[in-house]
Design an enzyme around this catalytic site. Sequence first.
Site, PDB file in Angstrom:
ATOM      1  N   LYS A  76       0.647  -1.038  -0.067  1.00  0.00           N
ATOM      2  CA  LYS A  76      -0.096   0.445  -0.096  1.00  0.00           C
ATOM      3  C   LYS A  76       0.751   0.850  -0.013  1.00  0.00           C
ATOM      4  O   LYS A  76       0.181   2.043  -0.950  1.00  0.00           O
ATOM      5  CB  LYS A  76      -0.411   0.063   1.141  1.00  0.00           C
ATOM      6  CG  LYS A  76      -2.103  -0.617   0.905  1.00  0.00           C
ATOM      7  CD  LYS A  76      -3.552  -1.242   1.507  1.00  0.00           C
ATOM      8  CE  LYS A  76      -4.218  -1.847   1.022  1.00  0.00           C
ATOM      9  NZ  LYS A  76      -5.992  -1.417   1.885  1.00  0.00           N
ATOM     10  N   LYS A  86      -3.641  -9.367  -6.429  1.00  0.00           N
ATOM     11  CA  LYS A  86      -4.604 -10.169  -5.805  1.00  0.00           C
ATOM     12  C   LYS A  86      -5.741  -9.062  -6.965  1.00  0.00           C
ATOM     13  O   LYS A  86      -5.542  -7.853  -6.736  1.00  0.00           O
ATOM     14  CB  LYS A  86      -5.077  -9.944  -4.356  1.00  0.00           C
ATOM     15  CG  LYS A  86      -4.829  -9.331  -3.793  1.00  0.00           C
ATOM     16  CD  LYS A  86      -5.082  -9.285  -2.239  1.00  0.00           C
ATOM     17  CE  LYS A  86      -5.318  -7.918  -1.838  1.00  0.00           C
ATOM     18  NZ  LYS A  86      -5.852  -7.742  -0.562  1.00  0.00           N
ATOM     19  N   LYS A 115     -10.514  -4.766  -4.260  1.00  0.00           N
ATOM     20  CA  LYS A 115     -12.085  -3.765  -4.352  1.00  0.00           C
ATOM     21  C   LYS A 115     -11.697  -2.758  -4.975  1.00  0.00           C
ATOM     22  O   LYS A 115     -12.519  -1.646  -5.155  1.00  0.00           O
ATOM     23  CB  LYS A 115     -13.307  -4.037  -3.268  1.00  0.00           C
ATOM     24  CG  LYS A 115     -11.886  -3.228  -2.067  1.00  0.00           C
ATOM     25  CD  LYS A 115     -13.611  -3.524  -1.088  1.00  0.00           C
ATOM     26  CE  LYS A 115     -12.938  -3.862   0.786  1.00  0.00           C
ATOM     27  NZ  LYS A 115     -12.039  -3.581   0.941  1.00  0.00           N
TER      28      LYS A 115
END
Length: 339
Positions: free
Chosen positions: A117, A199, A202
Site C-alpha cells: 500500500k 490479487k 476492491k
Amino acid sequence: MSEQQVKPTLLSGIQPSGQLALGNYVGAMRNWVNLQQDYRGIFIVVDMHSITVRQKPADLRNRCLSFAAQYLAAGIDPNENIIFIQSHVPQHAELSWVLNCYTYMGELNRMTQFKDKSKRHEDNVNAGLYTYPALMAADILLYQTDLVPVGADQKQHLELTRDLAARFNNTYSPTFKVPEPYIPASGARIMSLQEPEKKMSKSDSNENNFIALLDPPDVIQRKIKRAVTDSAREISADSLTKPGIGNLLTIYAVLNDLNESGIVDTFAGRQYSDLKAELSDSLVAFLEPFQTRYHEIMTEKGYLSGILDDGAEKARSIARKTLSKVHRKIGFVAPGRMK
Ligand code: AQP
C-alpha cells in the site's frame, strides 16, 4: 449444539474502501455465511481501517451502509450475529493504542500489506497505514475471538495478532484468547482479471480488474470476456496452475462447489471461450438474488440502522469488559477509584 452451550466466536471485517468485490466474497463473506451455524459471528464494517487511505467523506458514509446491507444480502442472520460499524465502538481505538505499545517496529516493517500500500499511495504513507495491524489485532482480541476467516493476504496480520495476544498474556496473565485463522481451502486468493499476477482488490483504480458484487449482468459479461488469459485456447489439467485461466477456473469451481479434479473434468478439452461464457452465466445467476435482496434492504433504511445500532451496543458491552481487564493489568487506575 444444545441451546445452553455458548457458541465460539468468529470475527471478520472488511474495509469500506471501493466496491465489495468477488475476492472479498470468496475469501471472506462466503465463509462467514457457511460458518454462522456453529459460531456466534461478529461482522464489522471497519471504517477506521479505511481512512489509512484517503476517502471522500460522502462516499465513505454511503459505503458503510452499503457494505452492511451487502453482509445481510449475502445471508448473515442479524438475529444470530453481531453486525456493526467499527467507529461506533470506541474501545477499538483504545485497545489499539495499548497494543501499539506492545508491537515492535521490526514486526510492522515486515508486513507486506504496508509495503504494497505504501507503493500504491506514495503521497500518503501515514502512521495509520503502518500501525494498521495493531488496530486489526484490537478488533479481534476485544471479543475473545476463536476463529478469524480471512483470505490468504491477511494471514500475516493474523499471525501478528496471535503473537501480540501471547506476548500480553505472558507478560501479565491470561487476558486474551489466541485466535485461530480460517483460510478457505479454495479461493483464498482470487486474482485480478486484467493483471492475474496480483490479487483482486476492491479499490483497484481499474474497474476491469474486479467483479463488484453489485455489477449488473452486462458489466459482468464484459469484464469476464476481457479477462486476460494466455496464448493457449483449450483447457487442460495444467490450466489450473496458469495465472489467468487458472483464476477463472477457481472462481467457477467456488461458485459451483467443485474441487480441482471436478473443475478439470468439467472443462478439459473445451475452449477458453466456453469457460468464460459459463462463468459469466454462473456469476449472473449467483449475484441476481443477492442484488435483489440488497436493494430491498437499502430501501428499508430504518431496518438497517436498527441492526447497526443494536450490533454496536452489544459489541460495546463485550469490548468494555476486555478493555477494563487490560487497563487493570497494565496498571491504569480505574475511574472512580482514586480516593
Ligand atoms: N483477492 C482476494 N481473494 C481472497 N480474499 C480476499 N480478500 C480481499 N481480497 C481478496 C479478503 O477480504 C477481506 C476484506 O479485506 P479488507 O477490506 O480488510 O482489505 P484487503 O484485504 O486489503 O481487501 P482489498 O479488497 O484488497 O481492499 P483494498 O482494495 O481496499 O485494499 C479479508 O478477509 C481479505 O482477506
